[in-house]
Design a protein around this motif. Structure first.
Motif, PDB file in Angstrom:
ATOM      1  N   ALA A   1       0.833  -1.206   0.000  1.00 45.34           N
ATOM      2  CA  ALA A   1       0.000   0.000   0.000  1.00 45.34           C
ATOM      3  C   ALA A   1       0.867   1.254   0.000  1.00 45.34           C
ATOM      4  O   ALA A   1       0.590   2.223  -0.715  1.00 45.34           O
ATOM      5  N   GLU A   2       1.923   1.235   0.801  1.00 47.51           N
ATOM      6  CA  GLU A   2       2.823   2.393   0.855  1.00 47.51           C
ATOM      7  C   GLU A   2       3.588   2.538  -0.452  1.00 47.51           C
ATOM      8  O   GLU A   2       3.823   3.658  -0.928  1.00 47.51           O
ATOM      9  N   LEU A   3       3.986   1.434  -1.049  1.00 51.51           N
ATOM     10  CA  LEU A   3       4.658   1.476  -2.344  1.00 51.51           C
ATOM     11  C   LEU A   3       3.763   2.137  -3.388  1.00 51.51           C
ATOM     12  O   LEU A   3       4.206   3.000  -4.149  1.00 51.51           O
ATOM     13  N   GLY A   4       2.492   1.758  -3.421  1.00 50.92           N
ATOM     14  CA  GLY A   4       1.565   2.360  -4.370  1.00 50.92           C
ATOM     15  C   GLY A   4       1.389   3.843  -4.134  1.00 50.92           C
ATOM     16  O   GLY A   4       1.306   4.633  -5.078  1.00 50.92           O
ATOM     17  N   ARG A   5       1.348   4.232  -2.865  1.00 52.25           N
ATOM     18  CA  ARG A   5       1.208   5.655  -2.539  1.00 52.25           C
ATOM     19  C   ARG A   5       2.410   6.449  -3.041  1.00 52.25           C
ATOM     20  O   ARG A   5       2.256   7.538  -3.631  1.00 52.25           O
ATOM     21  N   LEU A   6       3.618   5.909  -2.838  1.00 53.23           N
ATOM     22  CA  LEU A   6       4.815   6.600  -3.298  1.00 53.23           C
ATOM     23  C   LEU A   6       4.862   6.696  -4.820  1.00 53.23           C
ATOM     24  O   LEU A   6       5.265   7.727  -5.378  1.00 53.23           O
ATOM     25  N   GLN A   7       4.444   5.646  -5.480  1.00 50.24           N
ATOM     26  CA  GLN A   7       4.438   5.679  -6.942  1.00 50.24           C
ATOM     27  C   GLN A   7       3.506   6.770  -7.463  1.00 50.24           C
ATOM     28  O   GLN A   7       3.849   7.510  -8.387  1.00 50.24           O
ATOM     29  N   ARG A   8       2.339   6.880  -6.863  1.00 51.03           N
ATOM     30  CA  ARG A   8       1.397   7.933  -7.273  1.00 51.03           C
ATOM     31  C   ARG A   8       1.932   9.321  -6.913  1.00 51.03           C
ATOM     32  O   ARG A   8       1.810  10.265  -7.694  1.00 51.03           O
ATOM     33  N   PHE A   9       2.544   9.435  -5.746  1.00 49.33           N
ATOM     34  CA  PHE A   9       3.033  10.733  -5.257  1.00 49.33           C
ATOM     35  C   PHE A   9       4.117  11.285  -6.177  1.00 49.33           C
ATOM     36  O   PHE A   9       4.133  12.484  -6.497  1.00 49.33           O
ATOM     37  N   TYR A  10       5.052  10.419  -6.595  1.00 52.34           N
ATOM     38  CA  TYR A  10       6.192  10.889  -7.380  1.00 52.34           C
ATOM     39  C   TYR A  10       5.945  10.874  -8.889  1.00 52.34           C
ATOM     40  O   TYR A  10       6.822  11.263  -9.651  1.00 52.34           O
ATOM     41  N   ARG A  11       4.787  10.454  -9.305  1.00 57.16           N
ATOM     42  CA  ARG A  11       4.490  10.437 -10.738  1.00 57.16           C
ATOM     43  C   ARG A  11       4.547  11.847 -11.330  1.00 57.16           C
ATOM     44  O   ARG A  11       4.981  12.030 -12.475  1.00 57.16           O
ATOM     45  N   GLU A  12       4.142  12.823 -10.542  1.00 60.97           N
ATOM     46  CA  GLU A  12       4.109  14.208 -11.027  1.00 60.97           C
ATOM     47  C   GLU A  12       5.069  15.108 -10.263  1.00 60.97           C
ATOM     48  O   GLU A  12       5.014  16.332 -10.418  1.00 60.97           O
ATOM     49  N   ARG A  13       5.946  14.530  -9.466  1.00 62.89           N
ATOM     50  CA  ARG A  13       6.874  15.337  -8.664  1.00 62.89           C
ATOM     51  C   ARG A  13       8.303  14.914  -8.921  1.00 62.89           C
ATOM     52  O   ARG A  13       8.590  13.728  -9.036  1.00 62.89           O
ATOM     53  N   GLU A  14       9.203  15.894  -8.955  1.00 61.45           N
ATOM     54  CA  GLU A  14      10.615  15.613  -9.142  1.00 61.45           C
ATOM     55  C   GLU A  14      11.313  15.592  -7.782  1.00 61.45           C
ATOM     56  O   GLU A  14      10.989  16.362  -6.887  1.00 61.45           O
ATOM     57  N   ALA A  15      12.270  14.695  -7.643  1.00 65.06           N
ATOM     58  CA  ALA A  15      13.103  14.620  -6.443  1.00 65.06           C
ATOM     59  C   ALA A  15      14.388  13.915  -6.832  1.00 65.06           C
ATOM     60  O   ALA A  15      14.375  13.008  -7.670  1.00 65.06           O
ATOM     61  N   GLU A  16      15.508  14.313  -6.228  1.00 60.06           N
ATOM     62  CA  GLU A  16      16.789  13.744  -6.646  1.00 60.06           C
ATOM     63  C   GLU A  16      16.883  12.251  -6.364  1.00 60.06           C
ATOM     64  O   GLU A  16      17.614  11.522  -7.052  1.00 60.06           O
ATOM     65  N   HIS A  17      16.137  11.765  -5.367  1.00 59.91           N
ATOM     66  CA  HIS A  17      16.215  10.346  -5.025  1.00 59.91           C
ATOM     67  C   HIS A  17      15.203   9.495  -5.789  1.00 59.91           C
ATOM     68  O   HIS A  17      15.085   8.299  -5.538  1.00 59.91           O
ATOM     69  N   VAL A  18      14.507  10.100  -6.740  1.00 65.84           N
ATOM     70  CA  VAL A  18      13.551   9.382  -7.578  1.00 65.84           C
ATOM     71  C   VAL A  18      14.141   9.240  -8.979  1.00 65.84           C
ATOM     72  O   VAL A  18      14.470  10.235  -9.631  1.00 65.84           O
ATOM     73  N   ILE A  19      14.292   8.009  -9.436  1.00 65.41           N
ATOM     74  CA  ILE A  19      14.909   7.709 -10.730  1.00 65.41           C
ATOM     75  C   ILE A  19      13.831   7.232 -11.690  1.00 65.41           C
ATOM     76  O   ILE A  19      12.997   6.397 -11.332  1.00 65.41           O
ATOM     77  N   ARG A  20      13.878   7.756 -12.920  1.00 62.05           N
ATOM     78  CA  ARG A  20      12.864   7.400 -13.910  1.00 62.05           C
ATOM     79  C   ARG A  20      13.446   6.478 -14.979  1.00 62.05           C
ATOM     80  O   ARG A  20      14.655   6.321 -15.103  1.00 62.05           O
ATOM     81  N   GLU A  21      12.564   5.845 -15.723  1.00 62.57           N
ATOM     82  CA  GLU A  21      12.986   4.909 -16.761  1.00 62.57           C
ATOM     83  C   GLU A  21      13.832   5.637 -17.811  1.00 62.57           C
ATOM     84  O   GLU A  21      13.680   6.849 -18.020  1.00 62.57           O
ATOM     85  N   PRO A  22      14.751   4.905 -18.491  1.00 59.13           N
ATOM     86  CA  PRO A  22      15.659   5.564 -19.429  1.00 59.13           C
ATOM     87  C   PRO A  22      14.977   6.227 -20.620  1.00 59.13           C
ATOM     88  O   PRO A  22      15.516   7.174 -21.183  1.00 59.13           O
ATOM     89  N   ASP A  23      13.787   5.769 -21.012  1.00 55.52           N
ATOM     90  CA  ASP A  23      13.138   6.335 -22.192  1.00 55.52           C
ATOM     91  C   ASP A  23      11.733   6.864 -21.908  1.00 55.52           C
ATOM     92  O   ASP A  23      10.908   7.003 -22.801  1.00 55.52           O
ATOM     93  N   SER A  24      11.469   7.150 -20.617  1.00 55.48           N
ATOM     94  CA  SER A  24      10.160   7.706 -20.270  1.00 55.48           C
ATOM     95  C   SER A  24      10.265   8.379 -18.904  1.00 55.48           C
ATOM     96  O   SER A  24      11.309   8.368 -18.262  1.00 55.48           O
TER      97      SER A  24
END
Length: 300
Positions: free
Chosen positions: A73-96
């Protein structure tokens, strides 16, 4: 780094990597199992021997469904939270812009901080490493259905040694499955016995390499001949199981995962425990250390 500096570094480094023009296979110079087994140990003697020989242990249904549900549940919350937010500790896919990993969850999140301090995990880590431990790195890895990208073959220690300054092979990773891991949704693959061989890679590490490598690694990647040799010697295992299963593996074990083109997501929590007697020093690359959200430094 000048040629003279590189020569001095190689002479003082038991695991020189990214300094020569050709890859090299080096025999491990450190123990694998640091703890002395006794009837009070958190795992059986047979499992301790298995870890020493294979470099990993897999535990089916290590955690309860209720524990997994809370973490998921917490994992899902973090995924939704960072979908539209930038943070240095959040890494995105190489082509998206899809979230690939969230780092430092043991520091930034009370739910996963509790997981990192779970006594069943820390007791195994202390036994295998033969000392008290601390969290060197933690992260959540998301691998959504249809679009989750691969993690190419690598030894974590090669990067931690070269880029973070981890002196010895006295660390381990735990991977907790928060979704069912199946052969078709990009699970982790490991090469049993590869932890006893260090693959020295080629190519000088660029400055601030982590900004690219966490999305797609290009330096410190083992060569195909070395990977083929390790696979032929020990084979390739694919430890898969239901959500709540646990994989524990040595810091130098060769591992990787393929893309997930199935409809089924695969999400895991990674926590790296390092011995307090193996604290980080100046990176062996001679470059500035990576940020603390990737590599914990100077904590008592």
């Amino acid at each position: 780094m000048t040629a003279e500096q590189a020569s001095r570094r190689i002479a003082a480094d038991r695991y020189p990597s990214r300094v020569r023009s050709e890859p090299e296979l080096l025999v491990r110079a450190d123990p694998v199992l640091y703890g002395a087994w006794s009837p009070d140990s958190p795992i059986t003697q047979a499992r301790a021997n298995e870890y020493e020989q294979k470099g990993y242990l897999f535990f089916e249904s290590f955690f309860s469904p209720d524990e997994v549900a809370a973490w998921k549940a917490e994992l899902g919350r973090l995924q939704r939270f960072y979908r539209e937010r930038e943070a240095e500790h959040v890494i995105r896919e190489p082509d998206s812009d899809e979230v690939r990993s969230v780092f430092a969850v043991h520091d930034n999140n009370p739910v996963f901080k509790g997981l990192a301090e779970h006594k069943r995990l820390t007791s195994v880590a202390r036994f295998l490493l033969g000392s008290d431990t601390y969290v060197h790195q933690s992260r959540i890895n998301f691998k959504p259905g249809f679009s989750g990208k691969e993690f190419y073959w690598h030894s974590d220690f090669e990067t931690w040694h070269v880029e973070d300054g981890m002196p010895a092979m006295r660390a381990l990773s735990v991977s907790i499955a928060l979704e069912d891991n199946n052969p078709y949704n990009g699970p982790l693959m490991v090469m049993p016995g590869s932890h006893k061989t260090f693959v020295a890679s080629v190519g000088r590490t660029p400055e601030d390499h982590f900004k690219q490598s966490l999305r797609k690694q290009e330096y410190g990647v083992p060569d195909k001949d070395s990977l083929t040799r390790l696979a032929r010697e020990g084979g390739i295992d694919m430890p898969v199981g239901k959500a709540g299963s646990l994989l524990v593996f040595d810091c130098n074990l060769m591992h990787g995962s393929s893309s997930n083109i199935s409809p089924y997501p695969r999400s895991n929590v990674f926590i790296v425990y390092n011995s307090v007697e193996n604290r980080l020093v100046t990176p062996f690359s001679g470059q500035k250390p990576r940020p603390p959200f990737i590599a914990t430094r100077d904590r008592e």
